[in-house]
Motif scaffolding. Structure first.
Motif, short mmCIF file in Angstrom:
data_model
loop_
_atom_site.label_atom_id
_atom_site.label_comp_id
_atom_site.label_asym_id
_atom_site.label_seq_id
_atom_site.Cartn_x
_atom_site.Cartn_y
_atom_site.Cartn_z
N CYS A 44 0.83 -1.21 0.00
CA CYS A 44 0.00 0.00 0.00
C CYS A 44 0.86 1.26 0.00
O CYS A 44 0.67 2.16 -0.82
CB CYS A 44 -0.93 0.01 1.20
N CYS A 49 -1.31 2.09 -2.85
CA CYS A 49 -2.25 3.17 -2.55
C CYS A 49 -1.60 4.55 -2.57
O CYS A 49 -2.06 5.45 -3.28
CB CYS A 49 -2.88 2.96 -1.18
N ASP A 311 -4.80 -9.19 2.99
CA ASP A 311 -4.99 -9.82 1.68
C ASP A 311 -4.84 -11.32 1.74
O ASP A 311 -5.39 -12.05 0.90
CB ASP A 311 -3.98 -9.26 0.67
N LEU A 318 -8.12 -4.69 0.79
CA LEU A 318 -8.05 -3.26 1.04
C LEU A 318 -7.19 -3.01 2.28
O LEU A 318 -7.29 -3.74 3.28
CB LEU A 318 -9.44 -2.68 1.25
N LYS A 321 -9.02 -2.61 5.61
CA LYS A 321 -9.51 -3.86 6.20
C LYS A 321 -8.38 -4.55 6.95
O LYS A 321 -8.55 -5.03 8.08
CB LYS A 321 -10.05 -4.78 5.11
N ALA A 347 -15.35 1.11 -0.08
CA ALA A 347 -14.53 0.90 -1.28
C ALA A 347 -14.48 2.22 -2.04
O ALA A 347 -15.51 2.84 -2.29
CB ALA A 347 -15.13 -0.19 -2.16
#
Length: 464
Positions: A44, A49, A311, A318, A321, A347
């Motif tokens: 991420c 991200c 994951d 995500l 999460k 989301a």
């Protein structure tokens, strides 16, 4: 020589699941070791991200300046068009990543978490060997939290290398490709494809299903589809990628015709898969659900005191999460009673315009069971003042018809991602339409559309 460390908790993986779990364990007084072979922050922060949003931001700014130079905007004019140096953009992006990764290291030290760099391989459920250039470290723990994350899926006929790249390479390109073909129109492909289109690349998107962003309902993606059309992004839906050609990518269209698409780069974004190989899963006697590690509502695996999060345990893949699960597991190990049962996980898709979906969507309910209110940004003062009122954006609220309890919120529009927390909070706290309608929302803000959508569901919207 092998050094041995004994600890209460061993966390494997330094991404948003692993480092949050480790920090919370440290805060709770649990002796904790975190092992990671990469820079702290995981996919991420390092190659997902954060860097993608940095690139998206830079591309939006470049596009806006280009509009000003092409003929003026809001009375602002420039004599010359902007010039892009993608290498400088990537360097700025890396600066953001470095700053955040360094911040994670500081937070771990503050929580008294010992970080062991290197690749962990388990010899049994509670013991692993970490290999480093200077030697091996054996770690033995009472509890193990697995947070190994995921990697991009590679297609057998489009192996990564040369022209074919994953999202990782796309975020570190030294120069802008003139022609970019994106295989896969999920959120990763759409975000990066849109960013490169803004920067000036000729972008073509190939998707096996019949619509872009297939996990979202049709109304939500209409403004995004309109933006792609406006920017000249070519779409091949219900089409199959066949393989590389001399010019670029060969595909089979929905009509069964073979087409050769010229490409300087082929970006494959067909999904991600959990990292289950290379760290000794087979030595841990873990039950699996397909390619994922099976866990219960507490993130316990089938092996006592071995936990798995993020994951590794399945969709949604995500970061938020994973972080929530990591924090929960740390508190359970410390003695708290917790379970992972969120009412909604937001989301967000950072396309142009952005999309947010929280909770139940319109395709998940029967007519008559719910009431739905939708309010357009074309009637929102803040959206109009940002020239975002004509993008087709809106906020939609879905509530139970009998109790008016809010069970879903979807929205599409400029900067709409910033309202995702308010949407999720309403659902998690069990708000009813009257709660949202009764809150005084600041004016002028995009949040007023949430208020008006709730009023619309109640039958008395003010501004439409």
């Amino acid at each position: 020589m092998t050094n041995t460390i004994k600890t209460r908790v061993l966390v494997v993986g330094g991404g948003p699941g692993g480092y949050v779990a480790a920090i919370r364990c440290g805060q709770l007084g649990l002796d904790t070791v975190l092992v990671d072979a990469d820079r702290l922050g995981g996919t991420c922060l390092i190659r997902g991200c954060i860097p993608s949003k940095a690139l998206i931001h830079a591309s939006a700014l470049f596009e806006e300046i280009t509009h000003v130079a092409d003929g003026g905007r809001f009375g602002i004019h420039l004599a010359d068009k902007p010039r892009l140096d993608l290498a400088e953009t990537v360097a700025w992006k890396e600066g953001v990543v470095d700053r955040l990764s360094g911040g994670v290291a500081v937070l771990l030290r503050r929580a008294k978490v010992k970080v062991v760099p290197g690749w962990a391989r388990f010899t049994d459920a509670k013991s692993c060997i970490v290999t480093k250039p200077e030697g091996e470290t054996r770690i033995v723990a009472e509890h193990v939290i697995l947070a190994t994350g995921s990697v991009p899926v590679e297609l057998p006929f489009l192996k990564f290398g040369g022209k074919v790249i994953s999202s990782t390479e796309a975020l570190s390109l030294p120069d802008l490709p003139d022609r970019l073909v994106v295989v896969g129109a999920g959120y990763i492909g759409m975000e990066l494809g849109s960013a490169f289109a803004r920067l000036g690349a000729a972008v073509t998107i190939v998707e096996a299903q019949g619509q872009i962003l297939p996990l979202y309902d049709v109304k939500l993606i209409e403004p995004v589809r309109a933006w792609l059309d406006e920017k000249g992004v070519a779409l091949h839906l219900a089409a199959k990628a066949i393989g590389q050609s001399a010019a670029g990518l060969e595909i089979e269209t929905s009509a069964g015709k073979r087409v050769d698409i010229p490409a300087d780069r082929i970006l494959v974004t067909v999904g991600r898969k959990p990292v289950v190989a290379g760290w000794g899963l087979e030595e841990m006697s873990l039950a699996m659900d397909g390619g994922y590690v099976r866990v219960d509502e507490h993130c316990r695996t089938s092996t006592t005191n071995v936990w798995a999060i993020g994951d590794l345990v399945g969709e949604p893949m995500l970061a938020h999460k994973a972080s929530a699960q990591g924090e929960m597991v740390a508190e359970i190990i410390a003695g708290a009673r917790r379970r992972f049962a969120p009412a909604a996980i937001p989301a967000v898709c950072f396309t142009e315009p952005e999309i947010v979906a929280v909770g139940i969507g319109p395709d998940d309910v029967e007519t008559g069971d719910v009431v739905i209110g939708q309010f357009p940004f074309a009637a929102n003062g803040r959206a109009l003042s940002m020239a975002a009122g004509d993008m087709g954006g809106f906020v939609r609220v879905i509530a139970r018809a009998d109790t008016h309890r809010v069970i879903g919120v979807q929205a599409v529009g400029l900067h709409i991602s910033e309202l995702s927390t308010a949407f999720c909070q309403a659902i998690e706290m069990g708000a009813v339409l009257e709660d949202i309608a009764g809150i005084i929302h600041a004016h002028p803000t995009l949040g007023e559309a949430f208020h008006e959508a709730s009023l619309k569901a109640l039958g008395h919207a003010i501004h439409i």
